[in-house]
Scaffold this active site. Structure first.
Site, PDB file in Angstrom:
ATOM      1  N   ASP B 342       0.819  -1.209   0.000  1.00  0.00           N
ATOM      2  CA  ASP B 342       0.000   0.000   0.000  1.00  0.00           C
ATOM      3  C   ASP B 342       0.857   1.266   0.000  1.00  0.00           C
ATOM      4  OD1 ASP B 342      -0.517   0.696   3.459  1.00  0.00           O
ATOM      5  OD2 ASP B 342       0.810  -0.814   2.597  1.00  0.00           O
ATOM      6  N   GLU B 343       0.234   2.321  -0.460  1.00  0.00           N
ATOM      7  CA  GLU B 343       0.765   3.681  -0.332  1.00  0.00           C
ATOM      8  C   GLU B 343       2.209   3.833  -0.790  1.00  0.00           C
ATOM      9  OE1 GLU B 343      -1.779   5.858   3.073  1.00  0.00           O
ATOM     10  OE2 GLU B 343      -0.295   4.449   3.876  1.00  0.00           O
ATOM     11  N   VAL B 344       2.496   3.356  -1.989  1.00  0.00           N
ATOM     12  CA  VAL B 344       3.820   3.590  -2.563  1.00  0.00           C
ATOM     13  C   VAL B 344       3.822   5.021  -3.102  1.00  0.00           C
ATOM     14  CG1 VAL B 344       5.550   2.781  -4.190  1.00  0.00           C
ATOM     15  CG2 VAL B 344       3.952   1.159  -3.160  1.00  0.00           C
TER      16      VAL B 344
END
Lengths: 591, 591
Positions: B342-344
């Site tokens: 998540d949330e790269v």
């Protein structure tokens, strides 16, 4: 002669070894963590010494509460062993140990009441070999200073882990507001005596000085009154969920030992459903459903489930009130007495036929209902006043749009204080501009229960398709009041200088519809700490700028110390943030 | 002959005394409190008998986890002594005591994994003198039945307070969704092993069966991996805030004893700032400020304070990943493996010169960044798959607007499951309509941390004049998710019948930026119980109508039982409401 020389050399050595090297270019003062932040703190050089294993606190021994506090802090200071999240950068002397803290009190007779002097001056000599002095006008100021001293002690040192205390330190401290309180509702759900005592302890660590005990309400009547025990026998949640006179005495004495006043609230005439078990005839609409189907909100019987209001036209009402007041003034020594007076609902009173007949004489029902409230207050307030008590009422008695006191001679300002809960700073203004003293508890900032949804059952507002706006989660006063919201609230916002003088202070409130002992600590702390500092030394730095940014790191540290002391305060950040100061900030202004 | 007659008379007497009088006209079934509510419960007459002092549970003794569960429930059932808030109206027989619960398991070899049969049938004979039977396909279904049985026991009786159990009872039960989980983030703040075990216990009481352990993140790396201990030595909060392999083994075995799977998540490539202590060269933007001044939100380095992402172009990244994966698959036997994803954030990767050079080959930076993610997944997922694990990724790898996998052969649906957290039911639809299985954790309903404000420091949004709209208190995902919001969420809303088959279940999530052991229980419970029932037997009654109204009273009862069992669940109503069923409802539809 030789002895003198020898002693002199010793002292010189001590002075020299306690005379430290280079001063610190940065704000080393920031590494001292005291909450609330003292008003004035001078620490010329970041130096510390070891607290002697023989460290003692000396105080006048003829004031039992001061003695209790001193003994308590002596134990705490030597046993706490607080390891800071961020180690203060100090130069530590290992040769000179601080041995004595001497307490000096100018006036041992000053009693704990509103406005008592709570200032103190704390000096720890630079040498560390002398005596630290805590000077205060009253024992209550001395207690504030003792708490500060306890927060100055930490475990540190590079070679050995020792108890350290900063030296060359001078603190002068005094609160901005005299009334810094916390309300606990013990009627919607019950809290044991231990929970209350633990709360008062934590209050004293935060220099909070008023425990506003909202003892009774419609849901339960836990207080066992000597002259009317039936109220609790029939109205409490059960024999193990009551407060006896001995419990009350214990709590009050504990309060005195901690410099915390205990102000009782027996809410009336509304919020009295629980009185109906013992005295059914004097409670209108008791046991009736709070908001009947097919009726408008204006026609409800109560503002929340749990109905019942005292009948101002029933003579027995005043027989019971007299006994209640008499017991309360006897059990509670504080000069303030809270009579409630909030949320009087027309729909409840109008269920009573006598009241209906009474109201038929009025062209406007509102006038009649307001007159009923006036009758009730006129029949009870003077009795409270006759016991040399100042009465506190909720703002409703003056500000409610429907039922309020019209003839203000009913509420003499010299004998009454009004507590806000609606309308933010506007209601504060309305009260003080009418000449009344006020205690600020604006729900928008200070109600700690907000934002957790509501407790009402069968509530279809939660049953909506995904994607529907959730509002503030259904809580009437949502959203959740974060510590930052509480910290930043200026309770004298928009007031003139004269009006500000009438603001005695403020209180956070924990209403217990969805709170009980399992969540007490985390619901209160550290958010109540935010109010504690804002009302003690304010929320601005020396330049007048809001200081919530640096308050975060200090509150982190303070929260961990409170947890270590046994209060399960909730965390405000990942531990990583505390260990890496500044890295969890935002440098962008939020919209 | 006489003996036969005598015995017959005895049995007749027993049968007669156990043969009760008049049946109850009202829904007596409602007075039985089992949470989650069983799918089918038949109780013809409101009768109960006494649980014998010699009560025993008999089970096959050759399955160690079933034996552990049985022994545990035997102790619990006989010692719990739960006094209901509302006494069930039953006719109690004092002559025939229930002595035996016999457990029968069809398949003792079925292992604990996704989709295992958890159904059970529980019958307690009308006479009470016989043997109660708990029949299940697998030991895991037997455990569900044991929990149900434990909740059927209560303390009651008019003359003597005895342990009572309903008789003439027949329950058939089976979960709607196979994946019913709870995520705990042990990186932002640490939780001791005891806290995790207590959580798993409470999960089993609620028939929750997946403990999703979000072990690591940017803030700390607490897991002591045998082949790379430096990750924890340098990345944990300290030696007393780690999990050793022995801790992990204890937690996993405890899980098996409770029918709870333990799924590890080692979030990557983002959320890896804590890896930089051991391997600084493989983590881009480690230790850098998360959102530099004078930069746009789009240029931030992380979605919250605490930066660091694994560099997909550094060969050492995969050396480390290989060791990590190898240790994890060795320590955790569950067939599912959560890789995060998540949330790269672009701004973090683009701080690296090698990545900059790589991206210069692309006309669109987004394409290049997405390709980097693809490289990372292509270099790690097959290794996980080679260990016969199914990988779970957060929805971002498919749905993110900036960095996502473009070539879906990187994410073979037979080996990957996607977990939602944004976009409510819309993102669920996007995932399953792409042919992927999904686990639903929509933040709008299932994120338990929402509504408590945000943890970011120096946040000026809280410093606004009184009267400013407070929004949802600053929490990115506010408002607070009430138990009712959670209960009413239909995780297959808007899906076709075929798509619904791909919804494995759901998880509530406790992210720990503002949570740690002091608030663990109250933050989780009873809100996780709301998901537990919605995913076990649903949120509708037999007529298809939403049943949140009657769920309130049952949840009240259940919350008190959990507190008595040692989990500090928060209260949902005043005790008065539980004692006066219906009186705290609203009969008005909310707007």
């Amino acid at each position: 002669m030789i002895r003198v020389i020898f002693t002199t050399i010793l002292y010189l050595q001590c002075w020299m070894c306690c005379c430290f090297a280079k001063s610190h270019p940065h704000s080393h003062v920031e590494s001292l963590n005291v909450w609330p932040k003292p008003v004035k703190l001078w620490w010329a050089h970041p130096k510390a010494t070891i607290l002697s294993a023989d460290f003692t606190i000396k105080c006048p021994r003829n004031h039992p509460h001061l003695v209790a506090a001193t003994d308590r802090y002596q134990i705490l200071i030597k046993s706490e062993h607080h390891v800071p999240l961020v180690n203060p950068e100090v130069v530590v002397s290992t040769s000179c140990h601080l041995k004595v803290l001497q307490i000096k009190v100018a006036d041992l007779t000053a009693s704990l009441q509103h406005g008592v002097d709570e200032s103190y001056n704390l000096t720890i000599p630079a040498s560390g070999a002398g005596t630290a002095v805590l000077a205060a006008k009253t024992v209550w100021g001395a207690m504030r200073g003792l708490e500060t001293f306890s927060q100055l002690v930490w475990v540190g040192g590079t070679q050995f882990q020792r108890l350290l205390i900063p030296v060359g330190l001078d603190i002068w401290d005094s609160p901005i507001f005299a009334h810094r309180g916390l309300l606990l509702d013990t009627s919607r759900n019950y809290y044991g005596v231990k929970d209350i005592l633990r709360t008062i302890s934590a209050m004293s660590w935060n220099k909070l000085n008023v425990f506003h005990w909202h003892i009774t309400d419609s849901h339960s009547f836990p207080l066992l009154l000597p002259s009317d025990p039936d109220l609790a026998i029939k109205g409490s949640y059960g024999p193990f969920m009551q407060y006896t006179p001995a419990d009350v005495a214990e709590i009050i004495q504990f309060g005195f030992d901690h410099g915390v006043r205990v102000i009782p609230e027996i809410d009336s005439p509304a919020h009295t459903g629980s009185w109906a078990g013992a005295h059914p005839e004097i409670v209108t609409c008791a046991g009736m459903f709070w908001w009947p189907a097919e009726s408008e909100w204006a026609d409800r019987l109560a503002s929340e489930p749990g109905s019942g209001q005292l009948n101002p036209l029933h003579p027995k009402t005043y027989q019971v009130m007299k006994k209640v007041i008499k017991d309360i003034v006897s059990l509670f020594p504080d000069p303030f007495y809270h009579s409630g007076g909030d949320e009087v609902i027309p729909g409840c009173w109008t269920t009573d036929p006598i009241i209906q007949a009474f109201l038929s004489n009025y062209s406007s029902a509102h006038n009649g209902l307001s007159h009923l409230l006036q009758i009730f207050i006129n029949s009870t307030l003077p009795y409270v006043t006759s016991h040399n008590k100042t009465s506190i009422y909720w703002e409703d008695v003056l500000l409610d749009s429907t039922i309020k006191v019209e003839d203000l001679s009913t509420l003499p300002p010299e004998h009454t204080i009004l507590q806000t809960w609606n309308g933010g700073s506007q209601n504060t203004k309305r009260i003080v501009s009418s000449g009344y003293r006020t205690i600020v508890s604006s729900a928008d900032y200070y109600y700690l229960d907000c934002g957790h949804g509501s407790f009402v059952g069968n509530d279809s507002q939660y049953n909506r398709p995904p994607g529907t706006d959730q509002g503030n989660g259904g809580s009437w006063c949502g959203p959740f009041k974060t510590w930052q919201l509480i910290y930043n609230y200026d309770i004298t916002y928009g007031l003139t200088q004269e009006e500000k003088k009438l603001v005695l202070g403020g209180e956070v409130a924990l209403w217990s519809e969805q709170a009980d002992p399992t969540v007490l600590d985390s619901r209160l702390w550290p958010r109540a700490s935010a109010l504690a500092e804002a009302l003690w030394s304010g929320n601005r730095d020396d330049t007048g700028k809001k200081r919530y940014a640096e308050a975060t790191d200090r509150l982190n540290e303070w929260r961990y110390r409170m947890v270590r002391r046994g209060v399960r305060a909730e965390p405000i950040q990942p531990l990583w943030c505390a260990r890496n100061p500044g890295m969890c900030n935002t440098v962008h202004a939020s919209g």
